[in-house]
Design a protein around this motif. Sequence first.
Motif, PDB file in Angstrom:
ATOM      1  N   ASP A  67      17.051  11.381  -1.591  1.00  0.00           N
ATOM      2  CA  ASP A  67      15.715  11.680  -1.077  1.00  0.00           C
ATOM      3  C   ASP A  67      14.645  11.673  -2.169  1.00  0.00           C
ATOM      4  OD1 ASP A  67      16.616  11.911   1.525  1.00  0.00           O
ATOM      5  OD2 ASP A  67      16.984  14.055   1.345  1.00  0.00           O
ATOM      6  N   GLY A  68      14.650  10.644  -3.018  1.00  0.00           N
ATOM      7  CA  GLY A  68      13.634  10.528  -4.038  1.00  0.00           C
ATOM      8  C   GLY A  68      13.818  11.431  -5.232  1.00  0.00           C
ATOM      9  N   HIS A  69      14.962  12.065  -5.357  1.00  0.00           N
ATOM     10  CA  HIS A  69      15.261  12.937  -6.489  1.00  0.00           C
ATOM     11  C   HIS A  69      16.513  12.429  -7.188  1.00  0.00           C
ATOM     12  CE1 HIS A  69      12.404  16.158  -5.504  1.00  0.00           C
ATOM     13  NE2 HIS A  69      12.653  15.828  -4.252  1.00  0.00           N
ATOM     14  N   THR A  70      16.582  12.666  -8.475  1.00  0.00           N
ATOM     15  CA  THR A  70      17.780  12.370  -9.252  1.00  0.00           C
ATOM     16  C   THR A  70      18.313  13.689  -9.789  1.00  0.00           C
ATOM     17  OG1 THR A  70      16.921  10.195  -9.847  1.00  0.00           O
ATOM     18  CG2 THR A  70      18.728  11.056 -11.176  1.00  0.00           C
ATOM     19  N   ILE A  71      19.615  13.888  -9.654  1.00  0.00           N
ATOM     20  CA  ILE A  71      20.242  15.155 -10.037  1.00  0.00           C
ATOM     21  C   ILE A  71      21.382  14.850 -11.001  1.00  0.00           C
ATOM     22  CG2 ILE A  71      21.398  17.226  -9.187  1.00  0.00           C
ATOM     23  CD1 ILE A  71      20.189  16.468  -6.392  1.00  0.00           C
ATOM     24  N   LEU A  72      21.423  15.569 -12.106  1.00  0.00           N
ATOM     25  CA  LEU A  72      22.520  15.470 -13.063  1.00  0.00           C
ATOM     26  C   LEU A  72      23.452  16.650 -12.815  1.00  0.00           C
ATOM     27  CD1 LEU A  72      23.599  13.843 -15.479  1.00  0.00           C
ATOM     28  CD2 LEU A  72      22.377  15.446 -16.954  1.00  0.00           C
ATOM     29  N   ILE A  73      24.707  16.356 -12.482  1.00  0.00           N
ATOM     30  CA  ILE A  73      25.661  17.376 -12.053  1.00  0.00           C
ATOM     31  C   ILE A  73      26.824  17.432 -13.031  1.00  0.00           C
ATOM     32  CG2 ILE A  73      27.243  18.056 -10.215  1.00  0.00           C
ATOM     33  CD1 ILE A  73      25.457  16.509  -8.291  1.00  0.00           C
ATOM     34  N   GLY A  74      27.227  18.639 -13.412  1.00  0.00           N
ATOM     35  CA  GLY A  74      28.443  18.856 -14.180  1.00  0.00           C
ATOM     36  C   GLY A  74      29.565  19.212 -13.217  1.00  0.00           C
ATOM     37  N   VAL A  75      30.690  18.541 -13.320  1.00  0.00           N
ATOM     38  CA  VAL A  75      31.808  18.744 -12.404  1.00  0.00           C
ATOM     39  C   VAL A  75      32.999  19.259 -13.199  1.00  0.00           C
ATOM     40  CG1 VAL A  75      33.333  17.652 -10.725  1.00  0.00           C
ATOM     41  CG2 VAL A  75      30.993  16.818 -10.991  1.00  0.00           C
ATOM     42  N   GLY A  76      33.500  20.416 -12.793  1.00  0.00           N
ATOM     43  CA  GLY A  76      34.688  21.010 -13.413  1.00  0.00           C
ATOM     44  C   GLY A  76      35.766  21.196 -12.371  1.00  0.00           C
ATOM     45  N   PRO A  77      36.907  21.730 -12.751  1.00  0.00           N
ATOM     46  CA  PRO A  77      38.004  21.893 -11.805  1.00  0.00           C
ATOM     47  C   PRO A  77      37.693  22.852 -10.664  1.00  0.00           C
ATOM     48  CG  PRO A  77      38.652  22.668 -13.999  1.00  0.00           C
ATOM     49  CD  PRO A  77      37.272  22.127 -14.103  1.00  0.00           C
ATOM     50  N   ALA A  78      36.830  23.827 -10.886  1.00  0.00           N
ATOM     51  CA  ALA A  78      36.567  24.805  -9.832  1.00  0.00           C
ATOM     52  C   ALA A  78      35.081  25.019  -9.588  1.00  0.00           C
ATOM     53  CB  ALA A  78      37.225  26.136 -10.185  1.00  0.00           C
ATOM     54  N   GLN A  79      34.202  24.171 -10.133  1.00  0.00           N
ATOM     55  CA  GLN A  79      32.775  24.401  -9.922  1.00  0.00           C
ATOM     56  C   GLN A  79      31.963  23.134 -10.109  1.00  0.00           C
ATOM     57  OE1 GLN A  79      31.731  27.317 -12.874  1.00  0.00           O
ATOM     58  NE2 GLN A  79      30.707  25.808 -14.135  1.00  0.00           N
ATOM     59  N   LEU A  80      30.773  23.164  -9.523  1.00  0.00           N
ATOM     60  CA  LEU A  80      29.743  22.154  -9.724  1.00  0.00           C
ATOM     61  C   LEU A  80      28.543  22.866 -10.321  1.00  0.00           C
ATOM     62  CD1 LEU A  80      29.835  20.311  -6.283  1.00  0.00           C
ATOM     63  CD2 LEU A  80      30.810  19.517  -8.425  1.00  0.00           C
ATOM     64  N   LYS A  87      12.154  14.370  -9.966  1.00  0.00           N
ATOM     65  CA  LYS A  87      11.678  13.571  -8.850  1.00  0.00           C
ATOM     66  C   LYS A  87      11.424  12.159  -9.341  1.00  0.00           C
ATOM     67  CE  LYS A  87       8.389  13.359  -5.162  1.00  0.00           C
ATOM     68  NZ  LYS A  87       7.583  14.092  -4.248  1.00  0.00           N
ATOM     69  N   ASN A  88      11.864  11.190  -8.580  1.00  0.00           N
ATOM     70  CA  ASN A  88      11.644   9.797  -8.939  1.00  0.00           C
ATOM     71  C   ASN A  88      10.226   9.426  -8.562  1.00  0.00           C
ATOM     72  OD1 ASN A  88      14.323   9.788  -9.573  1.00  0.00           O
ATOM     73  ND2 ASN A  88      14.966   8.815  -7.680  1.00  0.00           N
ATOM     74  N   GLU A  89       9.417   9.140  -9.546  1.00  0.00           N
ATOM     75  CA  GLU A  89       8.033   8.746  -9.306  1.00  0.00           C
ATOM     76  C   GLU A  89       7.825   7.360  -9.880  1.00  0.00           C
ATOM     77  OE1 GLU A  89       5.481  11.676 -11.000  1.00  0.00           O
ATOM     78  OE2 GLU A  89       6.406  13.304  -9.889  1.00  0.00           O
ATOM     79  N   PRO A  90       7.213   6.474  -9.102  1.00  0.00           N
ATOM     80  CA  PRO A  90       6.951   5.146  -9.650  1.00  0.00           C
ATOM     81  C   PRO A  90       5.938   5.242 -10.785  1.00  0.00           C
ATOM     82  CG  PRO A  90       6.001   5.376  -7.454  1.00  0.00           C
ATOM     83  CD  PRO A  90       6.772   6.621  -7.743  1.00  0.00           C
ATOM     84  N   THR A  91       6.271   4.648 -11.907  1.00  0.00           N
ATOM     85  CA  THR A  91       5.375   4.657 -13.059  1.00  0.00           C
ATOM     86  C   THR A  91       5.053   3.222 -13.443  1.00  0.00           C
ATOM     87  OG1 THR A  91       7.243   4.702 -14.568  1.00  0.00           O
ATOM     88  CG2 THR A  91       6.306   6.826 -13.967  1.00  0.00           C
ATOM     89  N   PRO A  92       3.840   2.997 -13.947  1.00  0.00           N
ATOM     90  CA  PRO A  92       3.507   1.639 -14.403  1.00  0.00           C
ATOM     91  C   PRO A  92       4.415   1.215 -15.548  1.00  0.00           C
ATOM     92  CG  PRO A  92       1.568   3.076 -14.410  1.00  0.00           C
ATOM     93  CD  PRO A  92       2.760   3.927 -14.085  1.00  0.00           C
ATOM     94  N   ALA A  93       4.647  -0.068 -15.672  1.00  0.00           N
ATOM     95  CA  ALA A  93       5.560  -0.582 -16.689  1.00  0.00           C
ATOM     96  C   ALA A  93       5.046  -0.315 -18.097  1.00  0.00           C
ATOM     97  CB  ALA A  93       5.778  -2.079 -16.483  1.00  0.00           C
ATOM     98  N   ASP A  94       3.722  -0.229 -18.268  1.00  0.00           N
ATOM     99  CA  ASP A  94       3.180  -0.026 -19.602  1.00  0.00           C
ATOM    100  C   ASP A  94       2.995   1.447 -19.940  1.00  0.00           C
ATOM    101  OD1 ASP A  94      -0.272  -0.863 -18.685  1.00  0.00           O
ATOM    102  OD2 ASP A  94       1.184   0.535 -17.856  1.00  0.00           O
ATOM    103  N   SER A  95       3.478   2.339 -19.096  1.00  0.00           N
ATOM    104  CA  SER A  95       3.320   3.763 -19.338  1.00  0.00           C
ATOM    105  C   SER A  95       4.233   4.221 -20.465  1.00  0.00           C
ATOM    106  CB  SER A  95       3.651   4.551 -18.071  1.00  0.00           C
ATOM    107  OG  SER A  95       3.639   5.919 -18.338  1.00  0.00           O
ATOM    108  N   ASP A  96       3.749   5.159 -21.302  1.00  0.00           N
ATOM    109  CA  ASP A  96       4.550   5.714 -22.391  1.00  0.00           C
ATOM    110  C   ASP A  96       5.321   6.946 -21.945  1.00  0.00           C
ATOM    111  OD1 ASP A  96       2.010   4.982 -24.864  1.00  0.00           O
ATOM    112  OD2 ASP A  96       3.693   3.778 -24.142  1.00  0.00           O
TER     113      ASP A  96
END
Length: 113
Positions: A67-80, A87-96
């Motif tokens: 849904d327009g978001h990126t999530i970095l998840i840590g996965v272990g044997p008994a937990q997330l 949030k994924n936002e379109p940015t111009p190609a020349d943006s710093d």
Amino acid sequence: MTPGFSGMELLRLTASTLLVLALLAGLLYLLKRMQSKMGVTGQNKKMRLIESLSLNTRQKIACVQMDGHTILIGVGPAQLSCLAHWKNEPTPADSDVSWESNVQARPGDHHGA
């Protein structure tokens, strides 16, 4: 009687092996077709695994888009654990602006699975 297989027994053994392999190939083909028809694979998914990296035999990290978001998840044997999200936002190609400026780190935020 001579030890070993006669010509007829060898032919019967070969034919039955080929029959089993052909049935297995047909079953795998049908399962693959049913999987795609049931929507297990396809473009209509809302959640998508971008990449995962194994850290060791019991832990890994995964990057998921939803849904327009990126999530970095840590996965272990008994937990997330949600390590970061942005949030994924379109940015111009020349943006710093890098993606790191949109990251909201979540230290100590552990959600058990």
